[in-house]
Design a protein around this motif. Structure first.
Motif, mmCIF file in Angstrom:
data_model
loop_
_atom_site.group_PDB
_atom_site.id
_atom_site.type_symbol
_atom_site.label_atom_id
_atom_site.label_comp_id
_atom_site.label_asym_id
_atom_site.label_seq_id
_atom_site.Cartn_x
_atom_site.Cartn_y
_atom_site.Cartn_z
ATOM 1 N N ALA A 16 69.425 20.153 72.098
ATOM 2 C CA ALA A 16 69.368 21.221 73.101
ATOM 3 C C ALA A 16 68.167 21.019 74.026
ATOM 4 O O ALA A 16 68.267 21.202 75.245
ATOM 5 C CB ALA A 16 69.290 22.584 72.420
ATOM 6 N N ILE A 17 67.026 20.614 73.447
ATOM 7 C CA ILE A 17 65.833 20.357 74.254
ATOM 8 C C ILE A 17 66.064 19.184 75.201
ATOM 9 O O ILE A 17 65.664 19.212 76.362
ATOM 10 C CB ILE A 17 64.603 20.106 73.345
ATOM 11 C CG1 ILE A 17 64.167 21.409 72.685
ATOM 12 C CG2 ILE A 17 63.447 19.480 74.118
ATOM 13 C CD1 ILE A 17 63.739 22.495 73.656
ATOM 14 N N GLN A 18 66.739 18.169 74.723
ATOM 15 C CA GLN A 18 67.012 17.016 75.586
ATOM 16 C C GLN A 18 67.880 17.442 76.770
ATOM 17 O O GLN A 18 67.622 17.060 77.909
ATOM 18 C CB GLN A 18 67.695 15.901 74.807
ATOM 19 C CG GLN A 18 67.846 14.632 75.632
ATOM 20 C CD GLN A 18 68.052 13.401 74.781
ATOM 21 O OE1 GLN A 18 68.148 13.474 73.564
ATOM 22 N NE2 GLN A 18 68.119 12.261 75.417
ATOM 23 N N ARG A 19 68.862 18.275 76.517
ATOM 24 C CA ARG A 19 69.723 18.756 77.613
ATOM 25 C C ARG A 19 68.951 19.684 78.556
ATOM 26 O O ARG A 19 69.150 19.657 79.762
ATOM 27 C CB ARG A 19 70.959 19.430 77.058
ATOM 28 C CG ARG A 19 71.900 18.442 76.397
ATOM 29 C CD ARG A 19 73.086 19.131 75.728
ATOM 30 N NE ARG A 19 73.875 18.173 75.003
ATOM 31 C CZ ARG A 19 75.023 17.679 75.425
ATOM 32 N NH1 ARG A 19 75.517 18.064 76.578
ATOM 33 N NH2 ARG A 19 75.683 16.808 74.702
ATOM 34 N N LEU A 20 68.069 20.502 77.977
ATOM 35 C CA LEU A 20 67.255 21.389 78.801
ATOM 36 C C LEU A 20 66.339 20.577 79.711
ATOM 37 O O LEU A 20 66.190 20.893 80.891
ATOM 38 C CB LEU A 20 66.432 22.331 77.916
ATOM 39 C CG LEU A 20 65.480 23.263 78.653
ATOM 40 C CD1 LEU A 20 66.253 24.260 79.507
ATOM 41 C CD2 LEU A 20 64.590 24.001 77.674
ATOM 42 N N CYS A 21 65.741 19.527 79.166
ATOM 43 C CA CYS A 21 64.876 18.668 79.982
ATOM 44 C C CYS A 21 65.658 18.062 81.149
ATOM 45 O O CYS A 21 65.156 17.996 82.274
ATOM 46 C CB CYS A 21 64.249 17.559 79.129
ATOM 47 S SG CYS A 21 62.921 18.130 78.050
ATOM 48 N N ARG A 22 66.888 17.635 80.888
ATOM 49 C CA ARG A 22 67.717 17.088 81.963
ATOM 50 C C ARG A 22 67.991 18.174 83.003
ATOM 51 O O ARG A 22 67.967 17.928 84.205
ATOM 52 C CB ARG A 22 69.016 16.524 81.396
ATOM 53 C CG ARG A 22 69.894 15.917 82.482
ATOM 54 C CD ARG A 22 71.138 15.256 81.955
ATOM 55 N NE ARG A 22 71.653 15.951 80.791
ATOM 56 C CZ ARG A 22 72.478 15.424 79.917
ATOM 57 N NH1 ARG A 22 72.901 14.200 80.054
ATOM 58 N NH2 ARG A 22 72.908 16.118 78.895
ATOM 59 N N HIS A 23 68.228 19.399 82.546
ATOM 60 C CA HIS A 23 68.523 20.514 83.446
ATOM 61 C C HIS A 23 67.357 20.819 84.396
ATOM 62 O O HIS A 23 67.571 21.214 85.536
ATOM 63 C CB HIS A 23 68.873 21.763 82.618
ATOM 64 C CG HIS A 23 69.135 22.981 83.438
ATOM 65 N ND1 HIS A 23 70.298 23.166 84.143
ATOM 66 C CD2 HIS A 23 68.371 24.075 83.669
ATOM 67 C CE1 HIS A 23 70.248 24.324 84.779
ATOM 68 N NE2 HIS A 23 69.084 24.890 84.499
ATOM 69 N N VAL A 24 66.129 20.610 83.913
ATOM 70 C CA VAL A 24 64.961 20.946 84.735
ATOM 71 C C VAL A 24 64.322 19.726 85.396
ATOM 72 O O VAL A 24 63.196 19.802 85.879
ATOM 73 C CB VAL A 24 63.907 21.747 83.940
ATOM 74 C CG1 VAL A 24 64.459 23.083 83.511
ATOM 75 C CG2 VAL A 24 63.375 20.961 82.758
ATOM 76 N N GLY A 25 65.024 18.593 85.412
ATOM 77 C CA GLY A 25 64.537 17.466 86.193
ATOM 78 C C GLY A 25 64.409 16.132 85.497
ATOM 79 O O GLY A 25 64.104 15.141 86.137
ATOM 80 N N GLY A 26 64.617 16.079 84.190
ATOM 81 C CA GLY A 26 64.583 14.792 83.496
ATOM 82 C C GLY A 26 65.893 14.055 83.689
ATOM 83 O O GLY A 26 66.867 14.623 84.175
ATOM 84 N N ASP A 27 65.920 12.778 83.313
ATOM 85 C CA ASP A 27 67.179 12.037 83.478
ATOM 86 C C ASP A 27 68.080 12.148 82.252
ATOM 87 O O ASP A 27 69.239 11.752 82.300
ATOM 88 C CB ASP A 27 66.917 10.569 83.840
ATOM 89 C CG ASP A 27 66.240 9.774 82.736
ATOM 90 O OD1 ASP A 27 66.211 10.220 81.581
ATOM 91 O OD2 ASP A 27 65.729 8.681 83.041
ATOM 92 N N GLY A 28 67.563 12.661 81.141
ATOM 93 C CA GLY A 28 68.388 12.907 79.962
ATOM 94 C C GLY A 28 68.633 11.695 79.093
ATOM 95 O O GLY A 28 69.348 11.789 78.104
ATOM 96 N N LYS A 29 68.039 10.560 79.437
ATOM 97 C CA LYS A 29 68.280 9.343 78.654
ATOM 98 C C LYS A 29 67.325 9.233 77.467
ATOM 99 O O LYS A 29 67.703 8.759 76.409
ATOM 100 C CB LYS A 29 68.150 8.106 79.537
ATOM 101 C CG LYS A 29 69.225 8.024 80.588
ATOM 102 C CD LYS A 29 69.032 6.825 81.487
ATOM 103 C CE LYS A 29 70.102 6.835 82.576
ATOM 104 N NZ LYS A 29 69.830 5.853 83.606
ATOM 105 N N ASN A 30 66.071 9.651 77.670
ATOM 106 C CA ASN A 30 65.070 9.546 76.616
ATOM 107 C C ASN A 30 64.216 10.811 76.646
ATOM 108 O O ASN A 30 63.503 11.054 77.616
ATOM 109 C CB ASN A 30 64.197 8.306 76.840
ATOM 110 C CG ASN A 30 63.149 8.130 75.767
ATOM 111 O OD1 ASN A 30 62.255 8.957 75.615
ATOM 112 N ND2 ASN A 30 63.252 7.039 75.033
ATOM 113 N N ILE A 31 64.297 11.588 75.581
ATOM 114 C CA ILE A 31 63.617 12.885 75.558
ATOM 115 C C ILE A 31 62.106 12.740 75.730
ATOM 116 O O ILE A 31 61.471 13.541 76.408
ATOM 117 C CB ILE A 31 63.985 13.663 74.279
ATOM 118 C CG1 ILE A 31 63.469 15.108 74.351
ATOM 119 C CG2 ILE A 31 63.486 12.954 73.046
ATOM 120 C CD1 ILE A 31 63.976 15.992 73.235
#
Length: 126
Positions: A16-31
């Motif tokens: 869930a944190i990895q997806r949240l990070c992608r939602h707020v600007g990360g690329d979602g490949k590496n947490i």
């Protein structure tokens, strides 16, 4: 799920944190890279710590290491609280603030933008 398998709950919270990070600007490949990227964007250090707690404990749930979550419901429950806190700080609060800011009179918003605009350096010597 927490009562059935705290280890699975921790692993899912990490996801869930990895997806949240992608939602707020990360690329979602590496947490870990996503958290580092958010830190560079002036992420509150307390939120960074919370993200890393969920990341590390979640990683250990999937790949057992120093933390064993087989029967640790209390830690899994605390992770749920951290995930809720992180989502509130990174998603909910900014949306509320943005909505209220947009509700300000246009003249006030423009004055704030002018105040916060980068200052132009006079290169003409005058």
């Amino acid at each position: 799920m927490i009562n059935t398998s705290p280890r699975s709950a921790a692993a899912l919270l990490r996801q869930a944190i990895q997806r949240l990070c992608r939602h707020v600007g990360g690329d979602g490949k590496n947490i870990n890279d996503d958290i580092a990227s958010l830190v560079k964007k002036v992420l509150d250090p307390r939120v960074q710590k919370a993200l890393d707690v969920v990341r590390v404990i979640g990683n250990n749930a999937v790949h057992p290491g120093q933390i064993d979550l087989k029967d640790d419901r209390a830690t899994a429950a605390k992770l749920f609280g951290l995930v809720n806190l992180i989502a509130d700080i990174m998603v909910t609060q900014p949306k509320h603030i943005d909505a209220m800011f947009e509700g300000l009179p246009e003249g006030a918003r423009k004055a704030i933008e002018k105040r916060d605009a980068p200052k132009q350096i006079d290169k003409s010597g005058g």
